[in-house]
Design an enzyme around this catalytic site. Structure first.
Site, PDB file in Angstrom:
ATOM      1  N   LYS A  47      -4.597   7.653   5.152  1.00  0.00           N
ATOM      2  CA  LYS A  47      -5.582   6.577   5.266  1.00  0.00           C
ATOM      3  C   LYS A  47      -4.822   5.270   5.484  1.00  0.00           C
ATOM      4  O   LYS A  47      -4.264   4.698   4.556  1.00  0.00           O
ATOM      5  CB  LYS A  47      -6.430   6.500   3.983  1.00  0.00           C
ATOM      6  CG  LYS A  47      -7.853   5.933   4.184  1.00  0.00           C
ATOM      7  CD  LYS A  47      -7.916   4.484   4.566  1.00  0.00           C
ATOM      8  CE  LYS A  47      -7.650   3.538   3.420  1.00  0.00           C
ATOM      9  NZ  LYS A  47      -7.828   2.099   3.863  1.00  0.00           N
ATOM     10  N   GLU A  50       4.633   1.947  -4.294  1.00  0.00           N
ATOM     11  CA  GLU A  50       5.495   0.819  -3.940  1.00  0.00           C
ATOM     12  C   GLU A  50       4.582  -0.388  -3.837  1.00  0.00           C
ATOM     13  O   GLU A  50       3.778  -0.498  -2.910  1.00  0.00           O
ATOM     14  CB  GLU A  50       6.229   1.053  -2.621  1.00  0.00           C
ATOM     15  CG  GLU A  50       7.164  -0.077  -2.253  1.00  0.00           C
ATOM     16  CD  GLU A  50       7.653   0.001  -0.825  1.00  0.00           C
ATOM     17  OE1 GLU A  50       7.868  -1.073  -0.233  1.00  0.00           O
ATOM     18  OE2 GLU A  50       7.793   1.110  -0.294  1.00  0.00           O
ATOM     19  N   CYS A 101       7.541  -6.574   1.505  1.00  0.00           N
ATOM     20  CA  CYS A 101       7.540  -6.357   0.057  1.00  0.00           C
ATOM     21  C   CYS A 101       8.879  -6.726  -0.571  1.00  0.00           C
ATOM     22  O   CYS A 101       8.939  -7.134  -1.732  1.00  0.00           O
ATOM     23  CB  CYS A 101       7.190  -4.909  -0.258  1.00  0.00           C
ATOM     24  SG  CYS A 101       8.320  -3.688   0.446  1.00  0.00           S
ATOM     25  N   GLU A 105       2.616 -13.395  -5.927  1.00  0.00           N
ATOM     26  CA  GLU A 105       3.079 -12.929  -4.620  1.00  0.00           C
ATOM     27  C   GLU A 105       2.233 -13.575  -3.522  1.00  0.00           C
ATOM     28  O   GLU A 105       1.041 -13.292  -3.396  1.00  0.00           O
ATOM     29  CB  GLU A 105       2.987 -11.407  -4.520  1.00  0.00           C
ATOM     30  CG  GLU A 105       3.558 -10.871  -3.222  1.00  0.00           C
ATOM     31  CD  GLU A 105       3.511  -9.363  -3.137  1.00  0.00           C
ATOM     32  OE1 GLU A 105       4.479  -8.751  -2.646  1.00  0.00           O
ATOM     33  OE2 GLU A 105       2.493  -8.769  -3.565  1.00  0.00           O
TER      34      GLU A 105
END
Length: 520
Positions: free
Chosen positions: A195, A270, A304, A401
């Protein structure tokens, strides 16, 4: 008006051709080896980050599409799991060959879909092919275990594929990250339901085409497009899916863990990061500058492992931040298909608004916007590369973030304070350290709360090494044999050599039990 370079013109011509030939037809699911519409018939629009105009119509999956895909993966698993590793290796190498053959198409589509500069997307195909080759070559030994002899027994372990797995990938570098998850799953003998992120669905479709063309058996890889609240949730809850590998935002990861709890799914996450790069005054400052600028402003800052906090020793803070600001101000923002562009548009208006909201937060918290802090142009999701100076570690701009081309610079006095600042966030994915003191380098790296540390270097991936984070940045590790630990179960088999004496029960005649006296 400046004329486009020949390469830029060629990229634009190919982009127009692909939009006309491929994207105009829309995107379907790929289930059981067939391209199909959503059961509901519903679709959604994915837009171009350059101007936010519609790019492609995409099938919108729900629990019925996920159920079809999970059943197809379950059925295909019965044969794929038994295929010898050397045969899986051959299929995966053919996939890598086709990725390389279609590398320019991949790069252009990825730039169109995500807004990433094509100078970086050129490597997307190369890295994707490398991922498939790396794990292909490990497929023959994936099931190998250990010999663990004990007195009277031959003990040995083997590894077996866990079953159909769900793979949920993000929108920032979707093609490469899809291969990073799918290749080891296939090499291990698992089947996959993929997905992709709804904001960047295009290259997942191309990868499905490539795998099908390479001869991957029907049902081994299945692709369902859709949104997290329906297709994603259904995938993480489906009883036939034995594990979920997810790359994305931390809050979503916690939702997935809850959704998979009832079926006891194994999870690999992750997640987010607020990674620190620590620059001591004894570092090679020229190289450190290159690394700091590259690791936050490349890939639009949507990475990331980006070093989004730079911790700089007080004595060099003003000079070093001035140099960062100068470099950031020179970064070329523009059309992602232009090879001269270094930062393209952010992926989606919603993300663009989130990133831009931190400019006002920085001012409110008392930080200085040394460069950037503004959008670029009147259309699209373009943001000027930004540097916040005079920041503290307790500010939102240092704790949250942002996931854009935005860097927060914080001064520190000594090693102890630097370590405290580096560890003073809820994330722990990556860390970077610049110093010429070898002893301090080891000491500091071992003290940093992060899953991966680079000393005197930017992020340079080595595929056999473990990749993953600690704290709110994830669970588990990718890379090398670490990937197989997630996609496979370890089984121990103990064979007696005949010398083991088994304990006995019920040997001999049981003693008689006296009848109870009346009244007892």
């Amino acid at each position: 008006m400046t004329q486009p370079s020949p390469e830029h013109a060629a990229n634009r011509q190919l982009a127009d051709q692909l939009r006309a030939e491929r994207l105009s037809k829309g995107i379907q699911h790929f289930i059981g080896g067939e391209w199909v519409d959503a059961v509901s018939g519903q679709t959604f629009e994915a837009n171009s980050p350059v101007d936010n105009a519609p790019l492609v119509t995409v099938a919108r999956g729900d629990e019925r599409d996920i159920d079809r895909a999970a059943q197809a993966a379950h059925d295909a698993f019965q044969e794929w799991r038994l295929l010898p590793g050397k045969e899986r290796r051959a299929v995966l190498h053919r996939i890598a060959d086709l990725i390389e053959k279609r590398s320019q198409e991949i790069a252009v589509l990825e730039s169109l879909d995500t807004g990433q500069a094509i100078r970086f997307m050129k490597s997307a195909a190369a890295r994707g092919a490398e991922n498939f080759r790396f794990f292909a070559d490990r497929a023959p030994a994936a099931q190998d275990g250990q010999s663990l002899p004990a007195p009277g027994f031959v003990n040995y372990s083997i590894r077996q594929p866990i079953g159909p797995v769900g793979v949920i990938t993000p929108w920032n570098t979707p093609f490469m990250l899809s291969t990073w998850k799918i290749a080891p799953a296939l090499a291990a003998g698992c089947t996959v339901v993929h997905k992709p992120a709804e904001w960047s669905p295009v290259s997942a479709t191309l990868l499905a085409e490539i795998m099908d063309e390479a001869g991957l058996p029907k049902g081994v890889h299945n692709l369902v497009h859709g949104f997290g609240e329906d297709a994603g949730k259904s995938l993480t809850e489906h009883p036939l899916i034995k594990a979920v590998a997810f790359v994305g935002e931390t809050t979503t990861g916690s939702h997935i863990m809850r959704q998979g709890a009832d079926t006891l799914k194994r999870v690999h996450f992750e997640l987010g990061g607020k990674n620190a790069v620590v620059v001591f005054d004894d570092a090679d400052l020229d190289k450190a500058l290159d690394a700091v600028v590259f690791m936050i402003y490349s890939l639009n800052g949507e990475r990331c492992t980006s070093s989004s906090r730079v911790l700089i020793q007080e004595g060099i803070y003003d000079e070093f931040t001035a140099r960062i600001a100068e470099r950031a101000g020179n970064i070329r923002v523009g059309d992602p298909l232009d090879p001269a562009t270094e930062v393209g548009p952010l992926v989606h208006p919603r993300h663009f608004e989130k990133v831009c909201s931190y400019f006002e937060k920085a001012r409110e918290e008392g930080a200085t916007i040394a460069v950037g802090g503004e959008k670029v142009g009147d259309t699209g999701n373009f943001v000027r590369p930004t540097l916040f100076t005079g920041a503290r570690n307790d500010m939102q701009i240092a704790q949250e973030e942002i996931f854009g081309p935005v860097l927060t610079a914080i001064p520190f006095k000594d090693e102890a304070e630097a370590l405290q600042l580096a560890n003073g966030v809820r994330y722990g994915l990556a860390g970077y350290l610049w110093t010429s003191d070898v002893t301090r380098a080891h000491r500091f790296a071992q003290g940093m709360e992060a899953g991966m540390i680079w000393v005197n270097s930017e992020n340079v991936r080595h595929l056999p090494t473990p990749f993953g984070g600690v704290k709110d940045s994830g669970i588990g590790r990718d890379g090398g044999d670490y990937s197989f630990e997630f996609y496979m179960e370890t089984k121990n088999i103990a064979v007696s050599l005949g010398t083991h004496k088994t304990a006995q029960l019920g040997v001999g005649k049981a003693p008689a039990i006296a009848p109870k006296e009346a009244g007892e």
